[in-house]
Design a protein around this motif. Structure first.
Motif, short mmCIF file in Angstrom:
data_model
loop_
_atom_site.label_atom_id
_atom_site.label_comp_id
_atom_site.label_asym_id
_atom_site.label_seq_id
_atom_site.Cartn_x
_atom_site.Cartn_y
_atom_site.Cartn_z
N LYS A 42 0.86 -1.19 0.00
CA LYS A 42 0.00 0.00 0.00
C LYS A 42 0.89 1.23 0.00
CE LYS A 42 -4.23 0.60 2.10
NZ LYS A 42 -5.13 0.43 0.96
N PRO A 43 0.54 2.22 -0.81
CA PRO A 43 1.40 3.41 -0.82
C PRO A 43 1.23 4.21 0.47
CG PRO A 43 -0.51 3.75 -2.24
CD PRO A 43 -0.61 2.36 -1.73
N ARG A 44 2.30 4.89 0.81
CA ARG A 44 2.20 5.77 1.99
C ARG A 44 1.68 7.10 1.45
NH1 ARG A 44 6.55 2.95 1.44
NH2 ARG A 44 7.52 4.54 0.13
N ARG B 204 0.90 10.91 0.88
CA ARG B 204 1.63 12.11 1.27
C ARG B 204 0.87 12.75 2.41
NH1 ARG B 204 3.87 16.34 -3.07
NH2 ARG B 204 4.49 18.02 -1.70
N GLU B 205 1.60 13.11 3.45
CA GLU B 205 0.89 13.67 4.61
C GLU B 205 0.50 15.11 4.34
OE1 GLU B 205 2.97 10.98 8.03
OE2 GLU B 205 2.50 13.08 8.47
N ARG B 206 -0.74 15.38 4.56
CA ARG B 206 -1.25 16.73 4.37
C ARG B 206 -1.66 17.28 5.73
NH1 ARG B 206 -0.18 18.78 -0.70
NH2 ARG B 206 -0.32 17.10 -2.23
N MET B 207 -1.61 18.60 5.87
CA MET B 207 -1.84 19.20 7.19
C MET B 207 -3.28 19.01 7.67
SD MET B 207 0.43 22.71 6.96
CE MET B 207 -0.32 23.42 5.51
N GLN B 208 -4.21 19.00 6.75
CA GLN B 208 -5.64 18.82 7.04
C GLN B 208 -6.15 19.79 8.10
OE1 GLN B 208 -7.33 14.79 7.16
NE2 GLN B 208 -5.43 14.05 6.31
N ARG B 209 -5.81 21.05 7.92
CA ARG B 209 -6.33 22.06 8.86
C ARG B 209 -7.67 22.56 8.34
NH1 ARG B 209 -1.47 25.96 9.01
NH2 ARG B 209 0.18 24.50 9.49
N MET B 210 -8.70 22.44 9.20
CA MET B 210 -10.04 22.79 8.76
C MET B 210 -10.47 24.14 9.29
SD MET B 210 -13.16 20.04 8.65
CE MET B 210 -12.40 18.77 7.69
N LEU C 18 1.89 31.21 2.16
CA LEU C 18 2.32 30.08 1.33
C LEU C 18 2.71 30.57 -0.06
CD1 LEU C 18 -0.40 27.37 2.19
CD2 LEU C 18 1.97 27.41 2.95
N THR D 86 -3.93 3.13 -5.50
CA THR D 86 -4.19 2.40 -4.26
C THR D 86 -3.13 1.34 -3.96
OG1 THR D 86 -5.59 0.85 -5.46
CG2 THR D 86 -6.68 2.73 -4.40
N LEU E 48 1.15 0.09 -4.55
CA LEU E 48 2.52 0.44 -4.91
C LEU E 48 3.19 -0.83 -5.41
CD1 LEU E 48 4.21 3.06 -4.55
CD2 LEU E 48 5.01 2.12 -2.39
N SER F 217 -6.09 17.33 1.59
CA SER F 217 -5.79 18.76 1.51
C SER F 217 -5.02 19.23 2.74
CB SER F 217 -7.09 19.56 1.41
OG SER F 217 -7.80 19.18 0.25
N ASP F 218 -4.30 20.32 2.56
CA ASP F 218 -3.59 20.92 3.68
C ASP F 218 -4.51 21.89 4.44
OD1 ASP F 218 -1.32 20.61 1.31
OD2 ASP F 218 -0.68 20.00 3.30
N ILE G 47 -8.55 23.22 4.57
CA ILE G 47 -9.92 22.96 4.10
C ILE G 47 -10.83 24.05 4.65
CG2 ILE G 47 -11.82 21.28 4.05
CD1 ILE G 47 -8.90 19.71 5.37
#
Lengths: 233, 319
Positions: A204-206, A208-214, A230, B139, B141, B294-295, B297
């Motif tokens: 499974k791919p890792r 990409r970590e996103r900040m996910q600030r809502m 930014l 989905t 790799l 998303s970074d 939202i």
């Protein structure tokens, strides 16, 4: 005029790959215009999936061949098998049509590999089609939007958006049920599962970590500062 | 190991991409000795030997390729075939993108080597070359050992930072005389700036109700200096030209900032934007798939959010 259309069954969806449907619909337009015959060809690893290939008949194919063999693991292996089918069974082709990419392996490169192996031109990722009297003019993107006339002895791959999907009639669906899929086994006698590379592992791919600030609409001032920071940074 | 890259232009993005790939190789390999790194670029000029530019230091050499007949996918593949053979490269990298995949595939067929796409990682281990690539709508790799050289790899953008130190690489020119089999005519582009080159992009989706409402997006784009693209449904409606479609079967983008407005985040669209440094989503549904990718939202109605955001930004920067 003889058209070969290579199609793939996406096993998890139990249907033909979406851009291959576009490829069939494009072939049907060529058939209507130029009185062509359409030969749909698929390489599948089990006869269990051949029933899904009947869709090719619904969409205007005159014959459907299923080459049953263990699935190739590299794009070059797939391309070499396709080349063998073309050279040995259908050398009198005029056009070879593919969908641009399959939603499973996502190689997106097999039509071009086949073109390189055969030494014939490839028009990749057609975005639009126009029939002008005796000519077929296609739009594609090669470092910018381009158009070209499709000459015979050309391989074409179509983006799934190239044409509006045709809705076949009930008569076509009924007729298709009566038609047979030609099954060919052990056509690729040598080991052509992996050529030039070996599949070693699937994982499974890792992501990409996103900040996910809502944020809500009340916090737009704060968000706008972040966006500008930014943009400058 | 001799490494080649092919790009269509010498824009900073392409230089940075190539440098990033070299860094990936260096960082992930346990046994690598890089002899030379060469970036090949097609040129429409005859005299490029005097070209001077700054590039990341790990790019040794730039080679401009000139063909008086002009370049197309087959002629580029033939030229690269000659280069790979004459100069003994072990691997050639292309950036992701339809045009590059086109060339890479023809080249692969000509030299009977795989052309691997969707590649996210590459390394050498015990003198063997490995890649990882994405498949099945991102989905899974797949890890491959590439046994045939030269290897042809289409490597995704935006994954590895370039080397910070820069220098002036050596420049040389290679002349070719190849006739292209495929005759293509330029169609005038309806857009000024290619999405692939933009640093800030706003993507619009089905959340936009009417074509006339594009103007509220245009105002925000103007203030941010952004280009505008869209998801597939708006192309089908005829609201945007085809070269503005963002996604797997449209343009793959790698901007600094991607602002997705009224876009749900379907896999085909997201696979075309994941190389963006930062993703900002404006959506009324906090459970929409795009929120996980998303970074930033902003949960709200775009018809409220976008004009307010434009107003606030206008205050901060002036109109």
């Amino acid at each position: 005029m003889k058209i070969l259309v290579f199609i793939k069954v996406i096993k998890k969806d139990e249907e033909i790959n979406e851009s291959d449907i576009t490829a069939l619909d494009f072939s049907y337009k060529l058939k209507e215009k130029y009185d062509a015959t359409i030969h749909a060809i698929s390489i599948i690893d089990s006869e269990d999936y051949t029933s899904y290939l009947k869709e090719a008949y619904v969409r205007g194919a005159d014959s459907v061949e299923a080459f049953v063999q263990k699935e190739a693991e590299t794009p070059l292996a797939s391309a070499m098998r396709i080349k063998k089918i073309i050279v040995e069974k259908h050398p009198d082709w005029d056009y070879i049509i593919f969908g641009e990419v399959t939603s499973d392996t996502s190689f997106g490169v097999v039509p071009q590999l086949v073109g390189g192996l055969l030494g014939v031109p490839v028009v990749h990722g057609v975005l639009g089609v126009e029939f002008q009297d005796e000519r077929v003019v296609v739009e594609t993107d090669f470092f910018g939007t381009k158009k070209c006339v499709l000459d015979k002895k050309t391989i074409v791959s179509l983006s799934r958006d190239a044409l509006k999907t045709r809705i076949p009639g009930l008569k076509e669906k009924i007729e298709a049920k009566k038609k047979k899929i030609m099954i060919i086994e052990d056509f690729f006698s040598e080991d052509t599962y992996e050529v030039g590379a070996r599949l070693k592992k699937i994982s499974k791919p890792r992501p990409r970590e996103r900040m996910q600030r809502m944020y809500t609409t009340e916090e737009l001032r704060q968000v706008s500062e972040e966006i500008l920071k930014l943009a400058r940074g | 190991m001799k490494i080649a890259f092919f790009v269509e232009n010498l824009g900073q993005k392409n230089l940075n991409w190539a440098s990033g790939v070299i860094r990936c190789l260096q960082e992930k390999s346990n046994d690598i000795n890089i002899d030379k790194t060469t970036l090949f670029v097609i040129s429409r000029e005859t005299n490029t030997e005097s070209l001077q530019l700054e590039s990341p230091k790990n790019l040794n050499e730039i080679v401009t390729m000139y063909n008086p007949n002009g370049w197309g996918p087959t002629s580029i593949a033939i030229a690269l075939e000659k280069i790979l053979s004459n100069e003994g490269f072990d691997v050639i990298f292309f950036p992701e993108g339809k045009s590059y995949t086109w060339i890479a595939g023809i080249l692969g067929g000509r030299i009977k080597s795989n052309a691997f796409t969707e590649v996210v990682s590459v390394w050498v281990e015990e003198k063997r070359l490995y890649i990882e690539r994405l498949a099945y709508e991102n989905t899974i790799l797949q890890k491959y050992e590439i046994t045939k050289r030269p290897a042809i790899i289409v490597f995704k953008k935006g994954l590895y930072d370039p080397e910070e130190e820069t220098h002036q690489p050596s420049v040389r020119k290679e002349d070719f005389d190849i006739k292209e089999k495929l005759i293509m005519e330029d169609l005038p582009s309806k857009s000024q700036v290619k999405l692939e080159d933009a640093e800030i992009i706003i993507g619009v989706g089905n959340g936009l109700r009417n074509k006339e409402d594009i103007k509220i997006i245009e105002e925000l784009a103007r203030l941010l200096g952004a280009e505008i693209g869209c998801s597939r449904p708006l192309i089908e409606k005829g609201w945007f030209p085809k070269d503005r479609q963002i996604g797997h079967s449209g343009v793959r983008i790698s901007p600094k900032i991607y602002i997705a407005i009224g876009i749900s985040g379907a896999p085909y669209h997201m696979s075309g934007v994941e190389a963006s440094r930062y993703i900002i989503a404006v959506n009324s549904d906090k459970y929409s798939p795009i929120t996980k990718k998303s970074d930033i939202i902003i949960i709200g109605d775009l018809y409220e959010v976008v004009p307010k955001l434009s107003e606030i930004i206008k205050e901060k920067i002036g109109s």
